[in-house]
Design a protein around this motif. Structure first.
Motif, mmCIF file in Angstrom:
data_model
loop_
_atom_site.group_PDB
_atom_site.id
_atom_site.type_symbol
_atom_site.label_atom_id
_atom_site.label_comp_id
_atom_site.label_asym_id
_atom_site.label_seq_id
_atom_site.Cartn_x
_atom_site.Cartn_y
_atom_site.Cartn_z
ATOM 1 N N LEU A 123 0.830 -1.208 0.000
ATOM 2 C CA LEU A 123 0.000 0.000 0.000
ATOM 3 C C LEU A 123 0.864 1.256 0.000
ATOM 4 O O LEU A 123 1.920 1.287 0.639
ATOM 5 N N PRO A 124 0.414 2.308 -0.692
ATOM 6 C CA PRO A 124 1.192 3.547 -0.711
ATOM 7 C C PRO A 124 1.276 4.158 0.692
ATOM 8 O O PRO A 124 0.302 4.133 1.440
ATOM 9 N N VAL B 244 6.559 -3.324 7.578
ATOM 10 C CA VAL B 244 5.491 -4.216 8.018
ATOM 11 C C VAL B 244 6.120 -5.435 8.672
ATOM 12 O O VAL B 244 7.088 -5.986 8.151
ATOM 13 N N GLU B 245 5.619 -5.827 9.828
ATOM 14 C CA GLU B 245 6.095 -7.054 10.484
ATOM 15 C C GLU B 245 4.907 -7.833 11.034
ATOM 16 O O GLU B 245 3.948 -7.244 11.541
ATOM 17 N N ILE B 246 5.008 -9.141 10.956
ATOM 18 C CA ILE B 246 4.065 -10.008 11.666
ATOM 19 C C ILE B 246 4.527 -10.054 13.116
ATOM 20 O O ILE B 246 5.717 -10.228 13.379
ATOM 21 N N LEU C 100 1.845 -5.455 12.247
ATOM 22 C CA LEU C 100 2.235 -4.098 12.614
ATOM 23 C C LEU C 100 2.759 -3.388 11.378
ATOM 24 O O LEU C 100 3.484 -3.992 10.578
ATOM 25 N N CYS C 101 2.381 -2.129 11.240
ATOM 26 C CA CYS C 101 2.809 -1.410 10.043
ATOM 27 C C CYS C 101 3.182 0.020 10.396
ATOM 28 O O CYS C 101 2.621 0.622 11.308
ATOM 29 N N GLN C 102 4.205 0.497 9.728
ATOM 30 C CA GLN C 102 4.639 1.875 9.946
ATOM 31 C C GLN C 102 4.137 2.741 8.798
ATOM 32 O O GLN C 102 4.442 2.481 7.637
ATOM 33 N N ALA C 103 3.343 3.753 9.146
ATOM 34 C CA ALA C 103 2.840 4.677 8.133
ATOM 35 C C ALA C 103 2.382 5.945 8.837
ATOM 36 O O ALA C 103 2.165 5.950 10.046
ATOM 37 N N VAL D 37 -8.410 0.754 3.904
ATOM 38 C CA VAL D 37 -8.151 -0.186 2.804
ATOM 39 C C VAL D 37 -8.083 -1.621 3.342
ATOM 40 O O VAL D 37 -8.640 -2.545 2.766
ATOM 41 N N PHE D 38 -7.421 -1.776 4.482
ATOM 42 C CA PHE D 38 -7.251 -3.108 5.093
ATOM 43 C C PHE D 38 -8.594 -3.792 5.356
ATOM 44 O O PHE D 38 -8.786 -4.954 5.006
#
Ligand code: DGT
Ligand code: CA
Ligand code: CA
Ligand code: ZN
Length: 552
Positions: free
Chosen positions: A149-150, A155-157, A174-177, A186-187
């Protein structure tokens, strides 16, 4: 009914894409699939449902199919209990067990009712957790989609999946944005999402359906760069491990949470990277698989050099079409070579495993010749002549010694009479130890016989088994199949501490499942295993030396 079951098996085993076959109108070419079944498959592919099935399901009480999942309750018994006692769900079943009515039905009896009661207990205590081997590929696929995704940086599990736990309650990603709300919107709209449980600016929760009526939850959390490492540490857990870490922080008058490690003046000491958190707490970085609060929070510990998938040089327990596998010897050898393996051991079932099409002595002799031919033909990989020989109820082996002597590698396993023994009968441990006394037995296969979520382990005293393995120089298998994971982590540790040599095998029945080795690796890492503890991390020469240690 049986014909549908047969068709189901055909579809499961099909090597060609079923949708493609359907498009070409070739479904009926598959064994056991007639015109009617083909039409139903087509309807499912087109609409996602089958009318006949829906009609049948509508006729059945809702709780009835679930009873089939109970060990000891076949379709006949479910039908009987339904017809004679009006049982239409789990509560009814428990009631008629309690009242003794079930035991009085023809063909039931106290013994089978006792078994059913145990089955219920096991099912209830194993709960709704999902096997690692089902959850992990889903976690990886979702993580991959989030990564694309833009605006997404990392991203880590996390959670139990990152720790390589045997079963997973829910998946945590977990995601960094920067813009969390946008990512989560979107998810929660990803295709495959069954239900949306929560959708906010930092966290979204959804479920996906993993089989009819069974859903698996996926949580996605979005955090900024400065707390990504802290969140990764926090959400990896385990809770108990985190408690230990927080105790250390508190002693220093610091604070540790999912946003970072902070001193008494609320200054962030660490948070961007997970390593920094451990470093500031004066701990070595602890591999996630070990974060279980089993003594790993130790400033002196050295967790470098744990086994990785790259260390594995071969698979010492695979099946072929000769018994109950789906691929030929050559196909298995070529697939193993593609994985970069240097050796593979073909270990088909022995004669007493009749349901697994075990090999008679004559068939085994021919099979040995066939394995040797493939070994010559396929260059660059050693194909060992092996067998998975049954350990019989009296502790003897299913093949005579002179046949075992012709094998280069012998895995011995219990497949029958898995009860605890008793009057005049050998216990599972006694049988296993008797097998280990045989000079040709190289390793014990899936030592406790458990099937995760389906069948509890045998009542087997692993301490005496491990001790005998060490004394007889017999290896113990870490069966890497996610349905087994047998040995499990604590027993792997126990075996290592006793100086037992381990081997890690997939027990693959088809080329695709050779890649389940990864689950064995995660499990072995939970026991802090290194390549020197696992014989199939050795070079071919090293492995042969390890085998010779017993055979001389
Ligand atoms: P699971 O989902 O049951 O297989 O196991 P986990 O470990 O993935 O547990 P989960 O999903 O409830 O939470 C993920 C991690 O988040 C958990 O391992 C540690 C952290 N965590 C969640 N809730 C708490 C809490 O109340 N206290 C602490 N210390 N940590 C928590
Ligand atoms: Ca979780
Ligand atoms: Ca969770
Ligand atoms: Zn087996």
């Amino acid at each position: 009914m049986n014909s549908y079951r047969r068709a189901g098996r055909t579809l499961k085993d099909a090597t060609e894409d079923v949708a493609a076959l359907a498009q070409e109108g070739r479904l009926t070419e598959l064994p056991g699939i007639g015109k009617g079944t083909a039409q139903r498959i087509q309807q499912y592919l087109d609409t996602g449902r089958i009318d006949v099935l829906a009609e049948l399901e509508a006729k059945l009480p809702e709780g009835l199919p679930a009873l089939l999942e109970i060990q000891g309750m076949g379709p006949k018994k479910v039908a009987l209990a339904h017809k004679e006692l009006g049982v239409s769900g789990l509560d009814d079943l428990k009631r008629v067990i309690e009242s003794g009515e079930l035991a009085e039905l023809p063909g039931m009896g106290a013994k089978s009712v006792e078994k059913i009661a145990e089955g219920i207990k096991f099912m209830e205590t194993s709960g709704e957790r999902t096997p690692l081997g089902i959850a992990m590929p889903i976690a990886e696929a979702v993580a991959e989609r989030v990564r694309a995704l833009p605006g997404v940086k990392r991203v880590e599990i996390t959670g139990s999946a990152r720790r390589g736990a045997e079963t997973i309650g829910d998946i945590d990603i977990l995601c960094q944005a920067k813009d969390g709300a946008k990512i989560i919107k979107v998810f929660v709209g990803f295709d495959g999402v069954k239900r949306v449980l929560a959708s906010g600016s930092t966290k979204g929760s959804v479920t996906v359906e993993i089989e009819r009526g069974r859903e698996l939850q996926i949580d996605l959390r979005v955090v900024p760069a400065e707390s990504f490492g802290a969140a990764l540490q926090y959400f990896t857990g385990s809770k108990e491990h985190n408690v230990r870490l927080r105790e250390i922080a508190i002693k220093k008058k610091w604070r540790l949470n999912e946003y970072g490690l902070f001193d008494a003046k609320e200054k962030q000491l660490a948070g961007r990277n997970e390593e920094d958190i451990y470093k500031k707490l004066r701990l070595p970085w602890i591999p996630p698989e070990l974060r279980q609060d089993r003594g790993e929070v130790d400033p002196e510990a050295d967790f470098s050099g744990l086994v990785t998938i790259e260390d594995i040089r071969g698979d010492l327990h695979v099946h072929t079409v000769a018994s109950d596998g789906k691929n030929t010897i050559e196909e298995m050898a070529v697939a193993a070579k593609k994985l970069g393996y240097k050796y593979i051991a073909v270990c088909d079932h022995s004669k007493s495993s009749t349901i697994a099409n075990g090999l008679s002595i004559d068939r085994m002799r021919k099979h040995i010749e066939a394995i040797r031919k493939v070994d010559e033909k396929v260059k660059g990989i050693k194909v060992f002549v092996g067998t998975e020989v049954d350990i019989l109820p009296d502790g003897s082996l299913d093949y005579p010694d002179r046949l075992l002597a012709e094998c280069e590698w012998v895995v011995a396993s219990i497949h029958s009479a898995m009860g605890k023994g008793g009057k005049g009968k050998l216990s599972p441990a006694e049988r296993t130890i008797a097998a280990m006394e045989n000079p040709y037995v190289s390793a014990i296969g899936h030592p406790t016989g458990r099937l995760l979520g389906q069948r509890p382990p045998m009542e087997i005293d692993m301490t005496t088994v491990i001790e005998a393995a060490s004394r007889t120089h017999t290896m113990i298998e870490i069966n890497a199949s996610w349905q087994r994971l047998d040995l499990k982590d604590v027993h792997i540790r126990q075996a290592i501490d006793a100086g037992v040599m381990l081997c890690m095998n997939t027990d693959a029945h088809r080329t695709e499942t050779l890649d389940e080795m990864r689950y064995g690796v995660l499990t072995a890492r939970r026991a802090a295993a290194t390549p020197k503890h696992i014989a199939n991390c050795f070079t071919l020469a090293g492995l042969q030396k390890a085998i010779a240690k017993k055979r001389g």
